[in-house]
Design an enzyme around this catalytic site. Structure first.
Site, short mmCIF file in Angstrom:
data_model
loop_
_atom_site.label_atom_id
_atom_site.label_comp_id
_atom_site.label_asym_id
_atom_site.label_seq_id
_atom_site.Cartn_x
_atom_site.Cartn_y
_atom_site.Cartn_z
N GLY A 1 0.76 -1.26 -0.03
CA GLY A 1 0.23 0.16 0.32
C GLY A 1 0.96 1.32 0.35
O GLY A 1 2.24 1.40 0.90
N ALA B 1 -0.29 6.35 4.67
CA ALA B 1 0.09 5.30 5.92
C ALA B 1 1.71 4.10 5.45
O ALA B 1 2.60 4.14 5.98
CB ALA B 1 -0.58 4.39 6.13
N GLY B 2 1.52 4.03 3.45
CA GLY B 2 2.58 3.26 3.09
C GLY B 2 3.48 3.85 2.78
O GLY B 2 4.54 3.52 2.78
N ARG C 1 -19.51 12.60 14.36
CA ARG C 1 -19.79 12.84 13.14
C ARG C 1 -21.38 11.78 13.41
O ARG C 1 -22.21 11.40 12.96
CB ARG C 1 -18.92 12.39 12.11
CG ARG C 1 -18.58 12.71 11.12
CD ARG C 1 -17.18 12.08 10.48
NE ARG C 1 -16.04 13.42 10.19
CZ ARG C 1 -15.13 13.03 9.39
NH1 ARG C 1 -15.11 11.68 9.11
NH2 ARG C 1 -14.73 13.88 8.58
N GLU D 1 -6.00 2.94 7.39
CA GLU D 1 -7.26 2.67 7.76
C GLU D 1 -7.56 1.59 8.01
O GLU D 1 -7.53 0.59 8.13
CB GLU D 1 -8.22 3.26 6.27
CG GLU D 1 -9.68 2.79 6.91
CD GLU D 1 -10.49 4.08 6.25
OE1 GLU D 1 -9.94 4.75 4.62
OE2 GLU D 1 -11.63 3.81 5.71
C1 LIG Z 1 -14.04 11.37 0.67
C2 LIG Z 1 -12.61 11.05 1.87
C3 LIG Z 1 -12.37 12.15 2.24
C4 LIG Z 1 -11.57 12.22 3.55
N1 LIG Z 1 -11.27 12.77 4.19
C5 LIG Z 1 -10.55 13.67 5.56
C6 LIG Z 1 -9.95 14.10 6.08
O1 LIG Z 1 -10.36 15.37 5.52
N2 LIG Z 1 -9.29 14.12 7.08
C7 LIG Z 1 -9.47 12.50 7.23
O2 LIG Z 1 -8.37 12.70 8.41
N3 LIG Z 1 -9.38 12.00 6.77
C8 LIG Z 1 -10.11 11.78 5.60
N4 LIG Z 1 -10.55 10.54 5.25
C9 LIG Z 1 -9.87 9.19 5.32
C10 LIG Z 1 -8.55 8.92 4.79
O3 LIG Z 1 -8.50 9.52 4.11
C11 LIG Z 1 -8.52 7.68 5.02
O4 LIG Z 1 -8.41 7.37 6.27
C12 LIG Z 1 -6.95 7.55 4.46
O5 LIG Z 1 -6.22 8.36 4.04
C13 LIG Z 1 -6.51 6.12 4.26
O6 LIG Z 1 -5.36 5.94 4.13
P1 LIG Z 1 -3.73 4.39 4.18
O7 LIG Z 1 -3.22 5.23 3.96
O8 LIG Z 1 -4.21 4.21 5.48
O9 LIG Z 1 -5.21 3.74 2.92
P2 LIG Z 1 -5.09 4.49 1.37
O10 LIG Z 1 -4.75 6.01 0.64
O11 LIG Z 1 -6.44 3.81 1.01
O12 LIG Z 1 -4.15 3.51 0.34
C14 LIG Z 1 -4.09 1.44 0.21
C15 LIG Z 1 -2.87 1.60 -0.14
O13 LIG Z 1 -2.76 0.20 -0.05
C16 LIG Z 1 -3.27 0.10 -2.31
N5 LIG Z 1 -3.43 -1.61 -1.80
C17 LIG Z 1 -4.99 -1.87 -1.46
N6 LIG Z 1 -4.86 -3.09 -1.57
C18 LIG Z 1 -3.83 -3.82 -2.70
C19 LIG Z 1 -3.35 -4.65 -2.73
N7 LIG Z 1 -4.61 -6.26 -2.62
N8 LIG Z 1 -2.39 -4.87 -3.33
C20 LIG Z 1 -1.15 -3.95 -3.55
N9 LIG Z 1 -1.78 -2.62 -2.77
C21 LIG Z 1 -3.05 -2.43 -2.15
C22 LIG Z 1 -3.54 1.12 -2.81
O14 LIG Z 1 -2.72 0.60 -4.30
C23 LIG Z 1 -3.24 2.07 -1.65
O15 LIG Z 1 -2.12 2.04 -2.52
C24 LIG Z 1 -11.06 11.24 3.68
C25 LIG Z 1 -11.83 9.79 3.20
C26 LIG Z 1 -12.46 9.78 2.77
C27 LIG Z 1 -12.93 9.36 1.55
#
Ligand SMILES: Cc1cc2nc3c(=O)[nH]c(=O)nc-3n(C[C@H](O)[C@H](O)[C@H](O)COP(=O)(O)OP(=O)(O)OC[C@H]3O[C@@H](n4cnc5c(N)ncnc54)[C@H](O)[C@@H]3O)c2cc1C
Ligand code: SF4
Ligand code: SF4
Ligand code: FES
Lengths: 394, 561
Positions: B10, B14-15, B275, B364
């Site tokens: 990912g 986070a990643g 929320r 997440e």
């Molecule tokens: C519309 C929207 C607005 C938001 N606004 C806010 C905000 O203003 N403030 C806030 O704090 N939070 C906000 N959030 C929440 C926040 O954006 C997310 O919870 C957070 O960005 C998640 O980040 P992440 O790095 O965990 O995952 P993600 O950014 O979802 O990244 C997941 C990664 O995993 C990879 N991946 C997934 N499955 C696989 C697989 N099988 N093989 C290889 N790679 C894979 C994907 O390619 C991606 O790179 C919002 C969410 C949404 C939907």
């Protein structure tokens, strides 16, 4: 519910066969996006159709394609708008006996096609981004807390931060078609993001680098395609103009490729005519029509012009008659304000969008894309608003 | 066979943060992502990121708000770490180039967000997530010598070694269609949320819970899975989010009669209550017939000066115009609560460690748990960064003392056979897309803002049936190059696992807390339910156990806004 014919460009690299067109009919409300149309076909009929997509909301930059010959995001183009453009504008007439409007979707240009609507962004777009040293080189010492910088400065570079790296601008960049080595609109816009950032220590070095490179900031021909294509109002050409302005005015960096004069002629041309008067531009930039250097330079630029004419990027009438003409006065004022504006946040929608009252907010972005088909904040909403027969296809 | 000290699955916030942290600790790092990193869903985060950086603010206040927002289900030790480390993380982001908005004196500026007792949300217009994600990617490019990027690689399964430790994964190169084994001393899951289990949702099409399901399949426990956040302001038709930043900037909510109904439900914080509270208020108005005929509520931003809206909420202006046909600077926009975020996920400690040695999770996909029953706006980006960094650092340290694992090639053959069987399935079952559609609408109907026993049982039945149907579901694409069809079929299985866990946990928790509101058990019941529900895979379905909520400073109290 209205019906649309999606004419998709298919290409399967494993089949050994050439690309071909394939028609699918979808029933969807007109305000649904072209992407939703394609995904519906993919879900109901043929899961093998290749298109990158993720956010559906014009924010992840995955779904860059060409729709009826124009680059943009599939998720940010309404079916209705695309169909209107497809049917009966002379660009993309419906076939004989075809009942529903046709929307042609093909992969972006200037990048090799991997499969169907998917192109190799890494080989072109990202490679060019990597070319501009795309990270902040910190001014030392790094403060214990935040760098203190004026709000306007941050808002200013936020316009280029708004770039989602979709490649739509790269797709139809005229200079890149002629010179594949051209660093190109998106990467140069990214460069401005650092040059305009007061926290960066190497603005001058960056500018020298990008000026000396024959594929750098002076390699742009001001065709407006990138401004027209960009779904996020980044206005890459404007960023390139700003890089040149900063290079010459603040750092006295010489243009080895004659672009600086090209640019002045360009600005004068717009001020005078309210549009990019292609016919005048080239001679002007070499010191006027009768300047001895004008003729050879004009000839050396011919590939660009002919290519533009052939691909109908520039139509002779388009260059002469322009829909924004009635706004000349406002436009001229706008340029005058820019020149007076100390910090030169010209052509920045984040600034110009709110500087004045509500009215200013409406006219400013329109001017920012002088010669394009819509407001930079809205081009994807209806990228085909302008009728190309009127010459909006600059 | 690629091999790394730290392998990160990912490349969202986070990643990428984990990758940079591990690299700066000297580890060799690989980052895998099924989409190009800047397409990750973090790009959509609009509103901002919380940190108690102002001298007048304090981490204690931030932590208390978070605990209260979580409805006291959040683990207070983890919350304390997150809130304490927030200011430095924010400054780090500023230093590497994020273009945060400033105030008049040129210092970092803030906006107000829901459930917070101070304006402590830092932002870049309304593209905060995008700005941070792209800046982190700049750093990945900068440190390319230490960081191998595998862009557009899809992880299909995690691998465990002889001693049960995590030793790597198998992934498919989407561009070419070949499978590879990735060996690693440590694996950090950072694969994001599972919003696509619901339809509509604010989440991108790629948020299919891959990491949650993959960890679950190799025996890692999941926690708080019942806690699904419905964001109060989403568009009815497609689920697109109108950021909470809009309310932070001063927008109000009205029912069809023009009443500012939040006065009734949260007299102090009004629209900026947390929320779950606002979503429930809206849904109550709608259910009791005071909404608009299309089942919506009005969000009115016209009170906010137009130039401020254009500068600070430009993306929302665009979304309103392009996807709802509304100029939000001039008229209200119709919204309703919609699926947005999963508080639960793979259970970890404060260094991102799961109970499986060598397997970490952050962002997440993980559940530390800092969000408990309800996440505060702008705390998620913070969570991804803090725990992404901590996992990266911890994994890099762990890598120093252990050798690279060996993995037999036969693993690859097994995985390949599974995929081939999937691709060659006969066209007798259902289409994968049909199953996905039915799952999404079912979840959104029965596992939404208000839940009750009967609906949850119906949902569970549907999910179980779909799991069976998925075994014979067929796809069209037989090719290798960019075969998105086969990936969608695998994602479908992940989503069904996630959905099953969500429903089972929601059914099991017989009380109302945070995002979980049971109309048949409308009260919070601390005596019996002040605990996390953990789910571990047990043959056909999840096995339920519990873990304690860590309480340090703040005893549970009634929640009022
Ligand atoms: C519309 C929207 C607005 C938001 N606004 C806010 C905000 O203003 N403030 C806030 O704090 N939070 C906000 N959030 C929440 C926040 O954006 C997310 O919870 C957070 O960005 C998640 O980040 P992440 O790095 O965990 O995952 P993600 O950014 O979802 O990244 C997941 C990664 O995993 C990879 N991946 C997934 N499955 C696989 C697989 N099988 N093989 C290889 N790679 C894979 C994907 O390619 C991606 O790179 C919002 C969410 C949404 C939907
Ligand atoms: S204006 Fe310049 S950069 Fe933009 S598309 Fe035309 S040639 Fe390319
Ligand atoms: S400048 Fe605009 S068109 Fe070009 S890549 Fe960025 S967002 Fe896309
Ligand atoms: S799907 Fe994200 S930009 Fe179109």
């Amino acid at each position: 519910m209205p019906e649309y014919t999606l004419r998709l460009r298919r290409y399967d690299p494993e089949s050994g066969e050439a690309a071909y067109w394939e028609d699918h009919t979808v029933e969807l409300e007109g305000h649904r996006s072209v992407l939703e149309g394609i995904l519906k076909v993919k879900a109901d009929e043929d899961g093998s159709i290749g298109i990158r997509c993720s956010c559906r909301a014009a924010i992840c930059g995955s779904c860059g394609v060409r729709i009826n010959g124009k680059p943009g995001l599939a998720c940010h183009t309404h079916l209705e708008a695309a169909a209107k453009h497809g049917a009966g504008t002379g660009w993309n007439p419906p076939d004989e006996g075809q009942a529903t409007p046709i929307i042609e979707v093909e992969p972006m240009g200037n990048m090799p096609v991997v499969k169907d609507l998917i192109v190799d962004m890494d080989a072109v777009h990202w490679k060019k981004v990597r070319r501009v040293t795309p990270w902040l080189i910190n001014k030392e010492p790094i403060p214990e807390r935040e760098y203190i910088v004026p709000h306007e400065n941050m808002v200013d570079v936020t316009q280029t931060m708004a770039c989602i790296q979709c490649g739509a601008c790269v797709s139809d960049c005229l200079s890149m078609e002629v010179d594949p080595g051209f660093i190109g609109p998106a990467a140069l816009a990214k460069a401005y993001r650092f040059v305009g950032d007061p926290r960066d220590a190497q603005q001058k070095e960056r500018l020298v680098d990008l000026s000396e490179d024959p594929h750098g900031i002076y390699d742009c021909t001001h065709c407006f395609n990138c401004i027209d294509a960009c779904p996020k109002g980044v206005a890459p050409m404007s960023q390139i103009m700003r890089l040149r302005r900063v290079a010459s005015a603040d750092y006295e960096i010489e243009d080895r490729n004659n672009g600086y004069r090209h640019e002045h002629a360009f600005v004068d041309n717009i001020r005078k005519n309210g549009l990019l008067h292609e016919a005048d531009l080239l001679p002007d930039s070499y010191g006027g029509k009768f300047h001895p250097r004008a003729a050879p330079e004009l000839i050396s630029s011919l590939p660009v012009i002919t290519k533009a004419l052939v691909r109908r990027k520039v139509t002779p009438t388009g260059a002469l008659l322009h829909k924004h003409r009635k706004e000349y006065k406002g436009l001229r004022e706008y340029f005058d304000t820019i020149e007076k504006h100390e910090k030169r946040y010209e052509l920045n929608l984040y600034i110009s969008g709110y500087e004045d009252d509500a009215e200013g907010a409406e006219t400013a972005p329109e001017v920012g894309v002088a010669g394009s088909s819509g407001q930079p904040s809205a081009p994807g909403a209806d990228p085909h608003k302008s009728d190309p027969s009127e010459g909006g296809g600059v | 066979m690629p091999a790394h000290d730290v392998l990160i699955i990912g490349a969202g916030l986070a990643g990428q943060r984990a990758a940079l942290a591990a690299a700066s600790e000297g580890a060799t790092v690989g980052v895998l992502s099924k989409v190009h990193p800047v397409r990750s869903h973090s790009v959509a985060a609009a509103g901002g990121i919380n940190a108690a950086l102002n001298p007048e603010d304090s981490w204690e206040s931030h932590a208390y708000d978070t605990v209260k927002g979580s409805d006291f289900l959040g683990d207070q030790d983890a919350i304390e770490i997150m809130c304490r480390e927030a200011p430095n993380e924010l400054l780090h982001l500023e230093h590497i180039g994020v273009t945060f908005a400033r105030n008049d004196s040129g210092h970092l500026g803030t906006r107000a967000f829901g459930g917070a007792s101070a304006a402590r949300t830092y932002y870049v217009a309304d593209i905060t997530g995008q700005a941070i994600l792209h800046v982190l990617y700049e750093q990945l490019m900068k440190h390319h010598e230490q960081l191998d990027r595998y862009e557009e690689w899809f992880v299909t399964t995690l691998l465990r070694g002889d001693d049960g430790e995590c030793v790597g994964c198998v992934a498919r190169d989407i561009r070419h269609g070949n499978l590879e084994i990735f060996r690693a001393k440590n694996v950090i899951l950072a694969s994001g949320g599972a919003g696509q289990c619901f339809k509509p949702t604010t989440n991108a099409l790629i948020c299919t819970g891959d990491g949650i399901a993959q960890a679950y399949q190799i025996g890692a426990p999941l926690m708080d899975m019942e806690m699904i956040q419905y964001n109060p302001t989403t568009l009815a038709e497609n689920g697109f989010l109108i950021t909470e930043g809009a309310r932070g900037e001063g927008a109000h909510l009205y029912n069809a009669a023009g009443e500012r109904f939040m006065e009734k439900y949260a007299p102090n914080k009004l629209e900026l209550a947390s929320r779950d509270v606002v979503s429930r208020a809206e849904q109550t108005e709608i259910n009791e017939g005071r909404g608009f005929p299309d089942g919506t509520i009005a969000l009115d931003i016209t009170k906010v000066p137009r130039k401020r809206v254009l500068e600070a909420l430009r993306e929302i202006v665009n979304i309103g115009r392009d996807f709802a046909g509304v100029d939000i600077t001039r008229e209200p926009i119709h919204i309703r609560p919609g699926c947005h975020y999963i508080m639960g996920g793979v259970k970890t400690d404060v260094d991102g460690r799961t109970p499986i040695e060598g397997l970490y999770a952050a962002g997440e996909v993980a559940c530390v748990s800092v969000h408990g029953g309800n996440r505060l706006g702008a705390n998620s980006l913070l969570d991804t960064l803090i725990f992404g960094r901590r996992s990266g650092e911890h994994a890099a340290h762990r890598a120093r003392s252990i050798p690279l694992p060996e993995i037999p090639d036969s693993v690859l053959d097994d995985e390949q056979r599974k995929l081939d069987a999937l691709v060659r399935r006969e066209r007798t079952g259902r289409r994968v897309s049909e199953i996905r559609e039915e799952l999404g609408t079912t979840m959104n109907k029965y596992v939404a803002v208000f839940r009750e026993d009967e609906g949850l049982n119906t949902a569970l039945e549907v999910v179980k049936r779909l799991q069976e149907e998925a075994k014979t579901a067929y796809i069209d694409d037989q090719g290798k190059v960019f075969n998105q069809d086969v990936l969608a079929a695998i994602e479908m299985e992940y989503m069904l696992d996630c959905a099953e866990c969500i429903v089972v946990a929601a059914e099991h928790r017989k009380e109302s807390r945070g995002a979980q509101f049971r109309t048949d058990f409308p009260e919070r019941n601390d005596a019996e339910w002040l605990k996390h529900i953990d789910l571990t895979r047990n043959g056909a379905g999840p096995k339920i156990s519990y873990s304690e909520v860590t309480i340090t400073k703040w005893q549970p109290e009634e929640r009022k806004y």
